[in-house]
Design an enzyme around this catalytic site. Sequence first.
Site, PDB file in Angstrom:
ATOM      1  N   GLY A  12     -10.811  -9.265 -30.613  1.00 36.73           N
ATOM      2  CA  GLY A  12     -10.278  -8.232 -29.609  1.00 36.73           C
ATOM      3  C   GLY A  12     -11.522  -8.181 -28.763  1.00 36.73           C
ATOM      4  O   GLY A  12     -11.844  -7.150 -28.158  1.00 36.73           O
ATOM      5  N   SER A  13     -12.373  -9.169 -28.518  1.00 40.11           N
ATOM      6  CA  SER A  13     -13.290  -8.686 -27.386  1.00 40.11           C
ATOM      7  C   SER A  13     -12.805  -8.301 -25.977  1.00 40.11           C
ATOM      8  O   SER A  13     -13.291  -7.660 -25.280  1.00 40.11           O
ATOM      9  CB  SER A  13     -14.444  -9.928 -27.195  1.00 40.11           C
ATOM     10  OG  SER A  13     -13.947 -11.088 -26.873  1.00 40.11           O
ATOM     11  N   MET A  90      -1.548 -14.202 -30.647  1.00 41.47           N
ATOM     12  CA  MET A  90      -1.670 -15.875 -31.229  1.00 41.47           C
ATOM     13  C   MET A  90      -0.053 -16.119 -31.536  1.00 41.47           C
ATOM     14  O   MET A  90       0.279 -16.847 -32.369  1.00 41.47           O
ATOM     15  CB  MET A  90      -2.477 -16.210 -32.222  1.00 41.47           C
ATOM     16  CG  MET A  90      -3.896 -16.125 -31.728  1.00 41.47           C
ATOM     17  SD  MET A  90      -4.202 -17.043 -30.299  1.00 41.47           S
ATOM     18  CE  MET A  90      -4.601 -18.581 -31.085  1.00 41.47           C
ATOM     19  N   ARG A  91       0.972 -15.620 -30.693  1.00 45.86           N
ATOM     20  CA  ARG A  91       2.614 -15.661 -30.813  1.00 45.86           C
ATOM     21  C   ARG A  91       2.987 -15.885 -29.679  1.00 45.86           C
ATOM     22  O   ARG A  91       2.793 -15.372 -28.514  1.00 45.86           O
ATOM     23  CB  ARG A  91       2.920 -14.596 -31.452  1.00 45.86           C
ATOM     24  CG  ARG A  91       2.982 -14.392 -32.864  1.00 45.86           C
ATOM     25  CD  ARG A  91       3.561 -13.013 -33.455  1.00 45.86           C
ATOM     26  NE  ARG A  91       2.996 -12.980 -34.965  1.00 45.86           N
ATOM     27  CZ  ARG A  91       3.510 -13.725 -35.885  1.00 45.86           C
ATOM     28  NH1 ARG A  91       4.332 -14.634 -35.651  1.00 45.86           N
ATOM     29  NH2 ARG A  91       2.918 -13.828 -36.983  1.00 45.86           N
ATOM     30  N   LEU A  92       4.083 -16.900 -29.528  1.00 44.23           N
ATOM     31  CA  LEU A  92       5.037 -16.737 -28.526  1.00 44.23           C
ATOM     32  C   LEU A  92       5.798 -15.575 -28.323  1.00 44.23           C
ATOM     33  O   LEU A  92       6.422 -15.166 -29.483  1.00 44.23           O
ATOM     34  CB  LEU A  92       6.042 -18.167 -28.635  1.00 44.23           C
ATOM     35  CG  LEU A  92       5.177 -19.538 -28.035  1.00 44.23           C
ATOM     36  CD1 LEU A  92       6.450 -20.646 -28.159  1.00 44.23           C
ATOM     37  CD2 LEU A  92       4.951 -19.341 -26.714  1.00 44.23           C
ATOM     38  N   HIS A 109      -5.645 -16.974 -20.454  1.00 42.20           N
ATOM     39  CA  HIS A 109      -5.788 -18.027 -21.103  1.00 42.20           C
ATOM     40  C   HIS A 109      -6.887 -18.826 -20.703  1.00 42.20           C
ATOM     41  O   HIS A 109      -7.352 -18.933 -19.580  1.00 42.20           O
ATOM     42  CB  HIS A 109      -4.472 -19.050 -20.797  1.00 42.20           C
ATOM     43  CG  HIS A 109      -4.593 -20.466 -21.654  1.00 42.20           C
ATOM     44  ND1 HIS A 109      -4.155 -20.418 -22.963  1.00 42.20           N
ATOM     45  CD2 HIS A 109      -5.057 -21.569 -21.095  1.00 42.20           C
ATOM     46  CE1 HIS A 109      -4.473 -21.736 -23.373  1.00 42.20           C
ATOM     47  NE2 HIS A 109      -4.810 -22.367 -22.121  1.00 42.20           N
TER      48      HIS A 109
HETATM   49  C1  GRF Z   1      -9.775 -15.306 -25.449  1.00 43.38           C
HETATM   50  O1  GRF Z   1     -10.322 -16.525 -25.306  1.00 43.38           O
HETATM   51  C2  GRF Z   1      -8.177 -15.415 -24.746  1.00 43.38           C
HETATM   52  O2  GRF Z   1      -8.283 -16.029 -23.545  1.00 43.38           O
HETATM   53  C3  GRF Z   1      -7.477 -16.226 -25.427  1.00 43.38           C
HETATM   54  O3  GRF Z   1      -7.754 -15.601 -26.813  1.00 43.38           O
HETATM   55  C4  GRF Z   1      -9.079 -15.177 -26.742  1.00 43.38           C
HETATM   56  C5  GRF Z   1      -9.038 -13.994 -27.483  1.00 43.38           C
HETATM   57  O4  GRF Z   1     -10.267 -13.599 -27.824  1.00 43.38           O
HETATM   58  N1  GRF Z   1      -5.981 -15.865 -25.231  1.00 43.38           N
HETATM   59  P1  GRF Z   1     -10.466 -12.038 -28.019  1.00 43.38           P
HETATM   60  O5  GRF Z   1      -9.687 -11.673 -29.312  1.00 43.38           O
HETATM   61  O6  GRF Z   1     -10.342 -11.252 -27.104  1.00 43.38           O
HETATM   62  O7  GRF Z   1     -12.184 -12.122 -28.606  1.00 43.38           O
END
Ligand code: GRF
Length: 192
Positions: A12-13, A90-92, A109
């Site tokens: 969640g950064s 991380m899901r469609l 992305h």
């Molecule tokens: C990021 O690199 C984003 O582009 C990708 O997943 C990563 C998520 O990182 N879709 P975080 O959880 O926001 O640190």
Amino acid sequence: MIKLAVFASGSGSNFQAILDAVKAGMLDAEISLLVCDKPGAKVIERAAAAGINQFVFSAKDYASKSHFEAEIVGQLQARKIDLVVLAGYMRLVGDTLLSSFPSQIINIHPSLLPAFPGRDAIGQAFRAGVSVTGVTIHYVDEGMDTGPIIAQREVPVAAGDQLSDVERKIHEIEHLFYPEVLQKLARRLSLA
Ligand code: GRF
């Protein structure tokens, strides 16, 4: 003030960067909800620390994607969400969610799409030996990282860079770029 729901599965950064931009007055929006499909993910702690409402679920507790998405849609509608912001979800996204929020779901992305869609995009680009990679923000459709592109930013890969260097550079850009693009979308939506 437009209302955002941020969807995340991990650290969640990006969620944090969006939240910090809101707090700093650089993003005219409110994060009304975190949706997380991984109980125990660090992003849940971040939302709790900021007092943000959460909907945390496990896909295995539902008969199918349309079942958990129907519950998510209920939450989004109850909170009158204007924009769904995927940030490491991380899901469609399936039909149930897409059809309820048409053109209102965006994703970040870590590559210059259409190059290197899918998982481990930074590693894919690094192993391909590119000298420039980057970050893409796009609308979400039913495909994997295929929706219409909103904005892209390049990130150079230097000759001596390790994978970890490229990851760091990409994440630094993401944390500035996502709030910037969200602010443009927020202005557009609030003027509409
Ligand atoms: C990021 O690199 C984003 O582009 C990708 O997943 C990563 C998520 O990182 N879709 P975080 O959880 O926001 O640190």
